[in-house]
Write a protein that holds these residues in place. Structure first.
Motif, PDB file in Angstrom:
ATOM      1  N   PHE A  16       0.839  -1.199   0.000  1.00 57.49           N
ATOM      2  CA  PHE A  16       0.000   0.000   0.000  1.00 57.49           C
ATOM      3  C   PHE A  16       0.881   1.259   0.000  1.00 57.49           C
ATOM      4  CE2 PHE A  16      -1.936   3.445   2.397  1.00 57.49           C
ATOM      5  CZ  PHE A  16      -3.106   3.638   1.694  1.00 57.49           C
ATOM      6  N   CYS A  17       1.856   1.268   0.907  1.00 55.59           N
ATOM      7  CA  CYS A  17       2.741   2.434   1.042  1.00 55.59           C
ATOM      8  C   CYS A  17       3.508   2.683  -0.246  1.00 55.59           C
ATOM      9  CB  CYS A  17       3.766   2.198   2.144  1.00 55.59           C
ATOM     10  SG  CYS A  17       3.098   2.520   3.746  1.00 55.59           S
ATOM     11  N   PHE A  18       4.012   1.590  -0.828  1.00 54.48           N
ATOM     12  CA  PHE A  18       4.837   1.720  -2.027  1.00 54.48           C
ATOM     13  C   PHE A  18       4.051   2.409  -3.136  1.00 54.48           C
ATOM     14  CE2 PHE A  18       7.092  -0.196  -5.749  1.00 54.48           C
ATOM     15  CZ  PHE A  18       8.306   0.411  -5.503  1.00 54.48           C
ATOM     16  N   PHE A  21       3.110   6.139  -2.054  1.00 56.73           N
ATOM     17  CA  PHE A  21       4.182   7.130  -2.113  1.00 56.73           C
ATOM     18  C   PHE A  21       4.634   7.397  -3.542  1.00 56.73           C
ATOM     19  CE2 PHE A  21       4.377   6.751   2.410  1.00 56.73           C
ATOM     20  CZ  PHE A  21       4.783   8.010   2.801  1.00 56.73           C
ATOM     21  N   SER A  24       1.954   9.759  -4.743  1.00 56.24           N
ATOM     22  CA  SER A  24       1.856  11.092  -4.155  1.00 56.24           C
ATOM     23  C   SER A  24       3.106  11.917  -4.393  1.00 56.24           C
ATOM     24  CB  SER A  24       1.586  10.988  -2.662  1.00 56.24           C
ATOM     25  OG  SER A  24       2.694  10.422  -2.006  1.00 56.24           O
ATOM     26  N   VAL A  25       4.268  11.320  -4.315  1.00 53.97           N
ATOM     27  CA  VAL A  25       5.488  12.100  -4.448  1.00 53.97           C
ATOM     28  C   VAL A  25       5.765  12.436  -5.907  1.00 53.97           C
ATOM     29  CG1 VAL A  25       7.978  12.114  -4.067  1.00 53.97           C
ATOM     30  CG2 VAL A  25       6.471  11.162  -2.339  1.00 53.97           C
ATOM     31  N   HIS A  26       5.544  11.498  -6.789  1.00 54.75           N
ATOM     32  CA  HIS A  26       5.927  11.725  -8.179  1.00 54.75           C
ATOM     33  C   HIS A  26       4.760  12.088  -9.085  1.00 54.75           C
ATOM     34  CE1 HIS A  26       9.702  10.446  -6.820  1.00 54.75           C
ATOM     35  NE2 HIS A  26       9.261   9.276  -6.477  1.00 54.75           N
ATOM     36  N   GLY A  27       3.575  12.178  -8.537  1.00 55.75           N
ATOM     37  CA  GLY A  27       2.450  12.688  -9.299  1.00 55.75           C
ATOM     38  C   GLY A  27       1.639  11.639 -10.009  1.00 55.75           C
ATOM     39  N   SER A  52       7.479  15.417 -15.406  1.00 56.91           N
ATOM     40  CA  SER A  52       6.449  16.458 -15.403  1.00 56.91           C
ATOM     41  C   SER A  52       7.043  17.859 -15.299  1.00 56.91           C
ATOM     42  CB  SER A  52       5.483  16.231 -14.241  1.00 56.91           C
ATOM     43  OG  SER A  52       6.155  16.335 -13.006  1.00 56.91           O
ATOM     44  N   TRP A  53       8.346  17.950 -15.038  1.00 55.94           N
ATOM     45  CA  TRP A  53       8.962  19.271 -14.901  1.00 55.94           C
ATOM     46  C   TRP A  53      10.459  19.163 -15.228  1.00 55.94           C
ATOM     47  CZ3 TRP A  53      12.908  20.141 -11.310  1.00 55.94           C
ATOM     48  CH2 TRP A  53      13.133  19.089 -10.392  1.00 55.94           C
ATOM     49  N   TYR A 113      16.097  11.317 -11.984  1.00 53.54           N
ATOM     50  CA  TYR A 113      16.104  11.160 -10.524  1.00 53.54           C
ATOM     51  C   TYR A 113      14.726  11.339  -9.866  1.00 53.54           C
ATOM     52  CZ  TYR A 113      18.235  10.962  -5.923  1.00 53.54           C
ATOM     53  OH  TYR A 113      18.570  10.605  -4.632  1.00 53.54           O
ATOM     54  N   PRO A 114      14.014  12.444 -10.171  1.00 55.17           N
ATOM     55  CA  PRO A 114      12.724  12.614  -9.484  1.00 55.17           C
ATOM     56  C   PRO A 114      11.644  11.623  -9.907  1.00 55.17           C
ATOM     57  CG  PRO A 114      13.109  14.437 -11.011  1.00 55.17           C
ATOM     58  CD  PRO A 114      14.373  13.624 -10.978  1.00 55.17           C
TER      59      PRO A 114
END
Lengths: 209, 209
Positions: A16-18, A21, A24-27, A52-53, A113-114
């Motif tokens: 679930f966490c994987f 996250f 949520s973190v990477h969009g 995305s950026w 990286y992101p």
């Protein structure tokens, strides 16, 4: 039995966490598998499509012709259906757009990286990919098909853009790519023409992550 | 009771995951609290200190003077003890270092987004901070105290650098900052001089995250 139950719960929580996250973190969740580094064109398109950026770099006449990098969001199309050309939503209240209207020379720089697929590898390590698309930053005509494509591409990946202040006069821009610099493994930049990049054959959709 | 046990386990797993993912995706756990956006100097120093990579932008004489951005790692000092000046470990096998040796004009661009403190805010939204330090990219003298500082700063935050190939002739570089462009809230770039930035009073250490 009780231990097994706790372990199962722990495992379930991990999964679930994987997913949570990554989302949520990477969009968003990766839905196209990462191509092999030797497949330079497909890899470059994957990197651009999943990002995305990046840093959009222009020439600043206000600062003696210095190269001025600026963090911007972008989109090359609908999720997993990108065409490889980065589109932007910029206002001339920001130096980048006004620089480009005076001098179109620019580049756009993206790191793997992101996205989250470099693991613990350093962002400067050649196996954590980076790409720089160099060319001309051009404002799009208000009513063209390409402007419509850019708007859909951007507003789908960046939903809040459609609510950005109207009086800031945001306009759609594109980078007309002339050169591609990509490092995605040892051995220096990958030889890659703009034509090869734009006509890359992409991997099929794969399972989530 | 059994339900409570499972719930406790789930909560514990969440905490574990949160710390683990923050640590693995972003490289380390935040240990200095984010300053208020109005405190421009402290905010800028926080952003630089907590980041580990960015886009280093130079002028490419090989591409008609185009601005060429490149993903690089950097460090401004030991963790949470940065001095604000970004140091780099670059090889002239890469265009950025060789561009800088011909023309020192450069900028370095960092986003708050990969630190993980922007939440779901878009990377181009002004409340997700971005900073561009513009100045001169200079190679450091081989045996100076500053070179020693740069080496310690870089190798501490980027441990794998010390094992990078000796025959690539990596050298230490610094950005001599002349101008600071930072957006960290609504209302346009924050007025911030280089002197204010370099002498910012930083927040005290806070708890993890």
């Amino acid at each position: 039995m009780k231990t097994k139950g706790v372990f199962d719960c722990f495992l379930l929580s991990m999964v679930f966490c994987f997913v949570f996250f990554q989302n949520s973190v990477h969009g968003r969740i990766l839905s196209v598998s990462k191509p092999h580094p030797d497949n330079a064109a497909a890899f470059a398109r994957w990197l651009v499509s999943q990002s995305s950026w990046g840093s959009l770099n222009t020439i600043s006449s206000d600062m003696g012709g210095a190269p001025f990098g600026n963090v911007v969001s972008f989109s090359d199309g609908l999720p997993d259906k990108g065409h490889g050309i980065p589109y932007f939503y910029l206002t001339t209240l920001d130096p980048t757009a006004s620089n480009a209207l005076k001098d179109q020379r620019s580049s756009f720089t993206i790191s793997e990286y992101p996205i989250g697929t470099c693991g613990k590898t350093d962002p400067e390590n050649p196996t954590c990919a980076k790409i720089t698309l160099t060319g001309k930053l051009q404002v799009l005509n208000g009513n063209s098909n390409e402007t419509e494509f850019a708007q859909t591409a951007l507003f789908t990946k960046h939903p809040e853009m459609k609510d950005w202040p109207k009086d800031h006069n945001f306009q759609f821009f594109k980078l007309e790519i002339e050169d591609i610099f990509m490092i995605n493994w040892f051995g220096g930049p990958k030889p890659l023409t703009v034509d090869q990049y734009l006509h890359a054959k992409m991997n099929k959709l794969s399972v989530i992550l």
